[in-house]
Write a protein that holds these residues in place. Structure first.
Motif, mmCIF file in Angstrom:
data_model
loop_
_atom_site.group_PDB
_atom_site.id
_atom_site.type_symbol
_atom_site.label_atom_id
_atom_site.label_comp_id
_atom_site.label_asym_id
_atom_site.label_seq_id
_atom_site.Cartn_x
_atom_site.Cartn_y
_atom_site.Cartn_z
ATOM 1 N N LYS A 70 32.451 -6.937 12.930
ATOM 2 C CA LYS A 70 32.010 -6.582 14.277
ATOM 3 C C LYS A 70 30.580 -7.065 14.474
ATOM 4 C CE LYS A 70 35.012 -2.596 14.800
ATOM 5 N NZ LYS A 70 35.096 -1.139 14.948
ATOM 6 N N GLN A 71 30.219 -7.297 15.740
ATOM 7 C CA GLN A 71 28.862 -7.749 16.054
ATOM 8 C C GLN A 71 27.847 -6.710 15.576
ATOM 9 O OE1 GLN A 71 29.186 -8.486 20.309
ATOM 10 N NE2 GLN A 71 29.148 -10.681 19.929
ATOM 11 N N GLY A 72 26.737 -7.222 15.071
ATOM 12 C CA GLY A 72 25.659 -6.349 14.638
ATOM 13 C C GLY A 72 25.790 -5.829 13.219
ATOM 14 N N THR A 73 26.851 -6.198 12.518
ATOM 15 C CA THR A 73 27.023 -5.738 11.136
ATOM 16 C C THR A 73 26.017 -6.443 10.239
ATOM 17 O OG1 THR A 73 29.380 -5.338 11.488
ATOM 18 C CG2 THR A 73 28.647 -5.563 9.201
ATOM 19 N N GLY B 85 31.683 -13.383 22.666
ATOM 20 C CA GLY B 85 30.503 -13.246 21.825
ATOM 21 C C GLY B 85 30.664 -14.034 20.537
ATOM 22 N N SER B 86 29.687 -13.916 19.686
ATOM 23 C CA SER B 86 29.697 -14.606 18.394
ATOM 24 C C SER B 86 29.752 -13.552 17.282
ATOM 25 C CB SER B 86 28.450 -15.472 18.253
ATOM 26 O OG SER B 86 28.496 -16.206 17.059
ATOM 27 N N TYR B 87 30.679 -13.745 16.358
ATOM 28 C CA TYR B 87 30.917 -12.795 15.280
ATOM 29 C C TYR B 87 30.792 -13.517 13.933
ATOM 30 C CZ TYR B 87 33.023 -10.126 19.096
ATOM 31 O OH TYR B 87 33.230 -9.455 20.289
ATOM 32 N N ASP B 88 30.414 -12.778 12.908
ATOM 33 C CA ASP B 88 30.328 -13.345 11.569
ATOM 34 C C ASP B 88 31.648 -13.157 10.834
ATOM 35 O OD1 ASP B 88 27.512 -14.150 11.391
ATOM 36 O OD2 ASP B 88 27.072 -11.992 11.527
ATOM 37 N N LYS C 212 30.773 -18.651 11.770
ATOM 38 C CA LYS C 212 30.720 -17.994 13.085
ATOM 39 C C LYS C 212 32.085 -18.081 13.753
ATOM 40 C CE LYS C 212 26.411 -16.690 13.285
ATOM 41 N NZ LYS C 212 26.073 -15.267 13.330
ATOM 42 N N ASN D 162 33.473 -17.729 17.234
ATOM 43 C CA ASN D 162 32.971 -17.755 18.612
ATOM 44 C C ASN D 162 34.100 -17.463 19.595
ATOM 45 O OD1 ASN D 162 30.326 -18.663 17.763
ATOM 46 N ND2 ASN D 162 31.304 -20.628 17.356
#
Length: 171
Positions: free
Chosen positions: A98-101, A149-152, A167, A169
């Protein structure tokens, strides 16, 4: 005279056949041209599904550093381990976060989850993941692409995430 009648009859027959064939072709052509065209609805499931193959190897590498998908799309992702080393020494997986992890904190938790294929029991940071695989193995997962958004994504095998990441995307 008899010869002339045969030649005339053959000539007339040849011309008649040619005209019939010609007329039939024209009629078929007219039918095809004048045929109504049915409106069809495109198969939404096909348009909304993307198949991705991600390869990993014994050099701790993914072959893709970026994956692009559309929001809400069904993602069918296959992870292949193209190497030969066993899972215990060179296992790989795909983990979409999830974003921000925080990658370092996530890796720390994952490293303690050996019995679970280096997937933490608390999966609150994970959108989707494959199982851990060794050389010559593969695993396929299906999931819905998250919001734009962009996720790792990374391999959660201890020490791999520093080079095995990318990434994801979502457009």
């Amino acid at each position: 005279m008899y010869n002339f009648k045969i030649k005339s009859t053959l000539t007339l027959l040849t011309i008649s056949v040619a005209l019939l064939v010609s007329c039939n072709k024209t009629e078929e052509k007219d039918v095809v041209v004048d045929a109504p065209v049915e409106a069809t609805t495109p198969d939404v499931a096909k348009q909304d599904t993307i198949k991705i193959t991600l390869n990993s190897n014994d050099k701790m590498q993914y072959d893709l550093s970026q994956i692009d998908v559309n929001e809400g799309q069904t993602v069918v992702l296959t992870l292949n381990h193209t190497g030969t080393m066993p899972m215990a020494s060179m296992g790989h997986n795909f983990v979409l976060l999830k974003q921000g992890t925080n990658l370092e904190k996530f890796e720390e938790k994952a490293g303690k989850a050996q019995k679970d294929g280096y997937i933490p029991t608390d999966k609150s940071d994970i959108i989707a993941n494959t199982k851990l695989i060794g050389g010559g193995e593969s695993d396929t997962i299906t999931f819905m692409a998250p919001e734009k958004g962009s996720y790792d994504y990374l391999c959660s095998f201890p020490g791999h995430y520093s080079v095995m990441k990318g990434k994801f995307n979502v457009k």
